[in-house]
Design a protein around this motif. Sequence first.
Motif, PDB file in Angstrom:
ATOM      1  N   GLN A  48       0.842  -1.014   0.081  1.00  0.00           N
ATOM      2  CA  GLN A  48      -0.108   0.065   0.074  1.00  0.00           C
ATOM      3  C   GLN A  48       0.990   1.457  -0.028  1.00  0.00           C
ATOM      4  O   GLN A  48       0.390   2.081  -0.933  1.00  0.00           O
ATOM      5  CB  GLN A  48      -0.964   0.190   1.185  1.00  0.00           C
ATOM      6  CG  GLN A  48      -2.053   1.148   1.348  1.00  0.00           C
ATOM      7  CD  GLN A  48      -2.796   1.060   0.243  1.00  0.00           C
ATOM      8  OE1 GLN A  48      -3.658   0.155  -0.116  1.00  0.00           O
ATOM      9  NE2 GLN A  48      -2.915   2.087  -0.913  1.00  0.00           N
ATOM     10  N   LEU A  49       1.820   1.199   0.752  1.00  0.00           N
ATOM     11  CA  LEU A  49       2.965   2.224   0.671  1.00  0.00           C
ATOM     12  C   LEU A  49       3.433   2.762  -0.365  1.00  0.00           C
ATOM     13  O   LEU A  49       3.617   3.816  -1.172  1.00  0.00           O
ATOM     14  CB  LEU A  49       3.743   2.195   1.786  1.00  0.00           C
ATOM     15  CG  LEU A  49       3.532   2.465   3.186  1.00  0.00           C
ATOM     16  CD1 LEU A  49       4.693   1.952   4.361  1.00  0.00           C
ATOM     17  CD2 LEU A  49       3.077   3.844   3.525  1.00  0.00           C
ATOM     18  N   LEU A  50       3.930   1.634  -0.971  1.00  0.00           N
ATOM     19  CA  LEU A  50       4.477   1.674  -2.718  1.00  0.00           C
ATOM     20  C   LEU A  50       3.625   2.235  -3.509  1.00  0.00           C
ATOM     21  O   LEU A  50       3.842   2.874  -4.484  1.00  0.00           O
ATOM     22  CB  LEU A  50       4.794   0.176  -3.181  1.00  0.00           C
ATOM     23  CG  LEU A  50       6.210  -0.132  -2.625  1.00  0.00           C
ATOM     24  CD1 LEU A  50       6.509  -1.707  -2.720  1.00  0.00           C
ATOM     25  CD2 LEU A  50       7.441   0.687  -2.947  1.00  0.00           C
ATOM     26  N   ILE A  51       2.363   1.760  -3.408  1.00  0.00           N
ATOM     27  CA  ILE A  51       1.151   2.241  -4.331  1.00  0.00           C
ATOM     28  C   ILE A  51       0.961   3.738  -4.022  1.00  0.00           C
ATOM     29  O   ILE A  51       0.799   4.398  -5.153  1.00  0.00           O
ATOM     30  CB  ILE A  51      -0.105   1.245  -4.199  1.00  0.00           C
ATOM     31  CG1 ILE A  51       0.095   0.034  -4.616  1.00  0.00           C
ATOM     32  CG2 ILE A  51      -1.325   2.191  -4.716  1.00  0.00           C
ATOM     33  CD1 ILE A  51      -1.085  -0.983  -4.584  1.00  0.00           C
ATOM     34  N   ASP A  52       0.743   4.046  -2.971  1.00  0.00           N
ATOM     35  CA  ASP A  52       0.487   5.516  -2.321  1.00  0.00           C
ATOM     36  C   ASP A  52       1.608   6.466  -2.821  1.00  0.00           C
ATOM     37  O   ASP A  52       1.400   7.495  -3.470  1.00  0.00           O
ATOM     38  CB  ASP A  52       0.115   5.591  -1.122  1.00  0.00           C
ATOM     39  CG  ASP A  52      -1.084   4.797  -0.520  1.00  0.00           C
ATOM     40  OD1 ASP A  52      -1.723   4.799  -1.431  1.00  0.00           O
ATOM     41  OD2 ASP A  52      -0.992   4.903   0.751  1.00  0.00           O
ATOM     42  N   GLU A  53       2.852   5.934  -2.778  1.00  0.00           N
ATOM     43  CA  GLU A  53       4.100   6.843  -3.133  1.00  0.00           C
ATOM     44  C   GLU A  53       4.149   6.980  -4.758  1.00  0.00           C
ATOM     45  O   GLU A  53       4.976   7.771  -5.087  1.00  0.00           O
ATOM     46  CB  GLU A  53       5.237   6.186  -2.518  1.00  0.00           C
ATOM     47  CG  GLU A  53       5.323   6.257  -1.079  1.00  0.00           C
ATOM     48  CD  GLU A  53       6.473   5.627  -0.383  1.00  0.00           C
ATOM     49  OE1 GLU A  53       7.370   4.848  -1.102  1.00  0.00           O
ATOM     50  OE2 GLU A  53       6.856   5.673   0.831  1.00  0.00           O
ATOM     51  N   ASN A  54       3.600   6.021  -5.300  1.00  0.00           N
ATOM     52  CA  ASN A  54       3.871   6.026  -6.857  1.00  0.00           C
ATOM     53  C   ASN A  54       2.773   6.170  -7.886  1.00  0.00           C
ATOM     54  O   ASN A  54       2.582   5.855  -8.970  1.00  0.00           O
ATOM     55  CB  ASN A  54       4.588   4.784  -7.127  1.00  0.00           C
ATOM     56  CG  ASN A  54       6.165   4.660  -6.634  1.00  0.00           C
ATOM     57  OD1 ASN A  54       6.870   5.318  -6.989  1.00  0.00           O
ATOM     58  ND2 ASN A  54       6.101   4.018  -5.515  1.00  0.00           N
ATOM     59  N   GLY A  55       1.651   6.926  -7.073  1.00  0.00           N
ATOM     60  CA  GLY A  55       0.502   7.253  -7.852  1.00  0.00           C
ATOM     61  C   GLY A  55      -0.608   6.595  -8.384  1.00  0.00           C
ATOM     62  O   GLY A  55      -1.210   6.858  -9.237  1.00  0.00           O
ATOM     63  N   ALA A  56      -1.020   5.398  -7.815  1.00  0.00           N
ATOM     64  CA  ALA A  56      -1.802   4.507  -8.134  1.00  0.00           C
ATOM     65  C   ALA A  56      -3.042   4.519  -7.005  1.00  0.00           C
ATOM     66  O   ALA A  56      -2.940   5.066  -5.955  1.00  0.00           O
ATOM     67  CB  ALA A  56      -1.655   3.336  -8.240  1.00  0.00           C
TER      68      ALA A  56
END
Length: 56
Positions: A48-56
Amino acid sequence: MPAQLYYQFEELLSLHVDQSILNELYIALKKYDVLTDIERDERNESIQLLIDENGA
């Protein structure tokens, strides 16, 4: 993987993301099916953190 996270993950993969992000996602998903519930929750948070940080 929770449905909402799955759809966000799918959306992220449809974007152009750096190889380093793909590598991090791969590591988070590695052996996902044999993890305990607690370990899955931790991995889900990482994803979830990766998704939030990368615009999805």
